[in-house]
Design a protein around this motif. Structure first.
Motif, mmCIF file in Angstrom:
data_model
loop_
_atom_site.group_PDB
_atom_site.id
_atom_site.type_symbol
_atom_site.label_atom_id
_atom_site.label_comp_id
_atom_site.label_asym_id
_atom_site.label_seq_id
_atom_site.Cartn_x
_atom_site.Cartn_y
_atom_site.Cartn_z
ATOM 1 N N ILE A 39 0.850 -1.329 0.044
ATOM 2 C CA ILE A 39 0.183 0.056 -0.080
ATOM 3 C C ILE A 39 0.970 1.164 0.038
ATOM 4 O O ILE A 39 0.553 2.314 -0.630
ATOM 5 C CB ILE A 39 -1.082 -0.110 1.074
ATOM 6 N N TYR A 57 -2.770 10.711 3.819
ATOM 7 C CA TYR A 57 -3.565 9.662 3.916
ATOM 8 C C TYR A 57 -4.949 10.154 3.460
ATOM 9 O O TYR A 57 -5.149 11.043 3.852
ATOM 10 C CB TYR A 57 -3.721 9.091 5.280
ATOM 11 N N ASN A 65 -7.558 5.045 -0.217
ATOM 12 C CA ASN A 65 -7.571 3.451 0.538
ATOM 13 C C ASN A 65 -8.430 2.854 -0.481
ATOM 14 O O ASN A 65 -8.458 1.663 -0.766
ATOM 15 C CB ASN A 65 -7.798 3.656 1.738
ATOM 16 N N TYR A 95 -7.344 2.104 -3.655
ATOM 17 C CA TYR A 95 -6.180 0.929 -3.552
ATOM 18 C C TYR A 95 -7.184 -0.539 -3.375
ATOM 19 O O TYR A 95 -6.698 -1.475 -4.053
ATOM 20 C CB TYR A 95 -5.584 1.138 -2.386
ATOM 21 N N ARG A 96 -8.010 -0.631 -2.825
ATOM 22 C CA ARG A 96 -8.931 -1.843 -2.560
ATOM 23 C C ARG A 96 -9.452 -2.243 -3.969
ATOM 24 O O ARG A 96 -9.586 -3.469 -4.207
ATOM 25 C CB ARG A 96 -9.969 -1.669 -1.505
ATOM 26 N N SER A 136 -5.975 -6.203 1.773
ATOM 27 C CA SER A 136 -7.298 -5.282 1.749
ATOM 28 C C SER A 136 -7.786 -5.159 3.583
ATOM 29 O O SER A 136 -8.076 -4.059 3.643
ATOM 30 C CB SER A 136 -8.463 -5.762 1.032
ATOM 31 N N SER A 140 -5.701 -2.296 4.639
ATOM 32 C CA SER A 140 -6.283 -1.067 4.348
ATOM 33 C C SER A 140 -7.168 -0.459 5.226
ATOM 34 O O SER A 140 -7.464 0.463 5.607
ATOM 35 C CB SER A 140 -6.547 -1.247 2.676
#
Length: 360
Positions: A38, A50, A55, A58-59, A80, A83
Motif C-alpha cells: 500500500i 492519507y 484507500n 487501492y482496494r 485489503s 487498508s
C-alpha cells in the motif's frame, strides 16, 4: 518519502494492536508485506497524505489484481484488511481483525442457481473448515453462472468437455488458485451427484499442474539427529521443543494439530494419539513410540507450567497459554535449525512440513 512516514505512523499503531493479540511473527510479516504494497501504491501516485478515498481506490486495484489472477485470495484478504485497519486508525475508530466487505459478487445468479449455491453451502458444512468454504462457494457461483449463461438446466447433460472448458476459463482470473478450483469442482460434482444427478465426469479427478517445479527434500537420519540434538533438555523450553520435534518426526502431524493437541488426545499408557485433523476434519489415530511418550512426560512433569489448561504444549512466558497457531510450532523448528550446523535458508523446503515429507 513523506507519505511513507505518514502511513508508517498508522502501521505502527496496527503493529501495537497485533502485539496485544499476540499474533505470530509470520502473521506480522504478512502485514509488513501488505504495508509495503500500500505504501508503494501511494508513492507511485505521489499521494501526499492519507485519504480514505485513496484507500478505497487501492482496494479496487487489489480486487482487479485478484480477479486477474495476479495475487491469491489469501494475499487479497490480508492486504485489503490492512487498508481497512488504516481507515479505522485515521478515523479514530477501534482497529479490528474482521471487516465486512459486503456481498459484492461479480456475477448475478437467477433464483434457480442461487438456490443451488445455497444448498451447496449446506452440503459443505461439516466437511471442511469454515475458512475454506467461501473459496468453494466462489467457484460454485462462477460455475453455475457459466451454466446459466449456457442455458443449462438439466445437470445430467453436463459433459466432461463442459466442465473442462469452465476450468480452463478460470485460469484467466484464478491463475494463482487453480488447485483450489479443481478441488472445488470435485466437491461441486459430488454435491450434484448427491442431488440425484447422474454425473460421471473424468475431470472430477483432475488436479492443477503444480506451480512449484522444485522438489523439496526430506530429512536424512543424520540431519534429523542434528536437529533433535540442539534443544537444551535441561531447560523448560528445550524440553518442550524436543517433545514437539520428536513427536513430529515420528508422526508427521501438521504444526496446527500439534499446537491444538490436548491431553484428551494423548494416551501415554496405550502410546497413542487420536485427534480430528484441523485441515481435513478427518479423525486419525496414530501409535507413538516410547521415546515420544518419555519426551512428552518429561516436559509435562518437569517443565510444563502448572496451570489448568487442556492443551499439552504451552508458551514459556506469562500468561501461560497454548501455542498460538501453526507458526508458533514452525518457529520451534526454525529456531533449532538456525542454532544447528544445518542452518536455515528461506525457500529451501525446511519448514515444518519437512517432517511430513520425511514420513512420506
Amino acid at each position: 518519502m513523506k507519505q511513507y512516514i505518514v502511513l508508517q505512523e498508522g502501521f505502527n499503531a496496527i503493529c501495537d494492536y497485533l502485539d496485544s493479540l499476540e499474533q505470530s511473527q509470520d502473521s506480522k510479516y504478512r502485514y509488513q508485506r501488505a504495508f509495503n504494497d500500500i505504501s508503494a501504491y501511494y508513492e507511485n501516485r505521489e499521494l501526499l497524505s492519507y485519504s480514505p478515498v485513496f484507500n478505497a481506490e487501492y482496494r479496487n486495484d487489489l480486487m482487479s489484481r485478484y480477479e486477474s489472477g495476479n495475487i491469491s485470495k489469501k494475499k487479497y484478504n490480508i492486504f485489503s484488511r490492512l487498508s481497512f485497519m488504516l481507515d479505522s486508525h485515521y478515523a479514530g475508530e477501534p482497529i479490528a481483525l474482521k471487516y465486512s466487505r459486503g456481498n459484492h459478487y461479480k456475477v448475478q445468479l437467477d433464483e434457480y442457481y442461487q438456490a443451488k449455491v445455497d444448498k451447496f453451502e449446506c452440503f459443505l458444512a461439516g466437511k471442511m473448515t469454515v475458512t475454506s468454504i467461501p473459496c468453494y462457494i466462489s467457484v460454485a457461483r462462477d460455475f453455475f453462472y457459466y451454466l446459466q449463461e449456457d442455458g443449462q438446466r438439466d445437470f445430467s447433460d453436463i459433459s466432461n468437455s463442459t466442465v473442462l472448458r469452465f476450468v480452463k476459463s478460470c485460469h484467466e482470473y484464478r491463475a494463482a488458485s487453480m488447485n483450489n478450483v479443481c478441488c472445488a469442482m470435485r466437491k461441486i460434482l459430488e454435491f450434484l451427484s448427491s442431488e440425484g444427478c447422474n454425473i460421471d465426469i473424468v475431470t472430477a479427478s483432475y488436479k492443477a499442474a503444480p506451480t512449484r517445479r522444485e522438489i523439496y527434500p526430506a530429512l536424512s537420519a543424520d540431519e534429523l539427529k542434528t536437529i533433535l540434538d540442539v534443544p537444551d533438555r535441561d531447560k523448560v523450553m528445550g524440553k518442550r521443543d524436543y517433545a514437539v520435534l520428536l513427536l513430529a518426526s515420528f508422526t508427521g502431524l501438521r504444526a496446527i494439530d500439534i499446537a491444538n493437541l490436548c491431553f484428551s488426545n494423548y494416551n501415554s499408557e496405550q502410546r497413542t494419539i487420536q485427534l480430528v485433523q484441523h485441515k481435513t476434519g478427518n479423525p486419525i489415530g496414530l501409535p507413538i513410540p516410547v521415546e515420544v511418550v518419555d519426551a512428552i512426560e518429561d516436559y509435562v512433569n518437569s517443565g510444563r507450567p502448572k496451570v489448568a489448561c487442556k492443551y499439552i504444549f504451552l508458551t514459556t512466558d506469562r500468561p501461560y497459554r497454548k501455542l498460538a497457531d501453526r507458526a508458533s510450532v514452525r518457529n520451534i523448528l526454525l529456531r533449532q535449525l538456525k542454532r544447528s550446523s544445518l542452518g536455515y535458508t528461506p525457500g529451501k523446503g525446511r519448514g515444518f512440513h519437512v517432517f511430513r515429507r520425511t514420513m512420506g
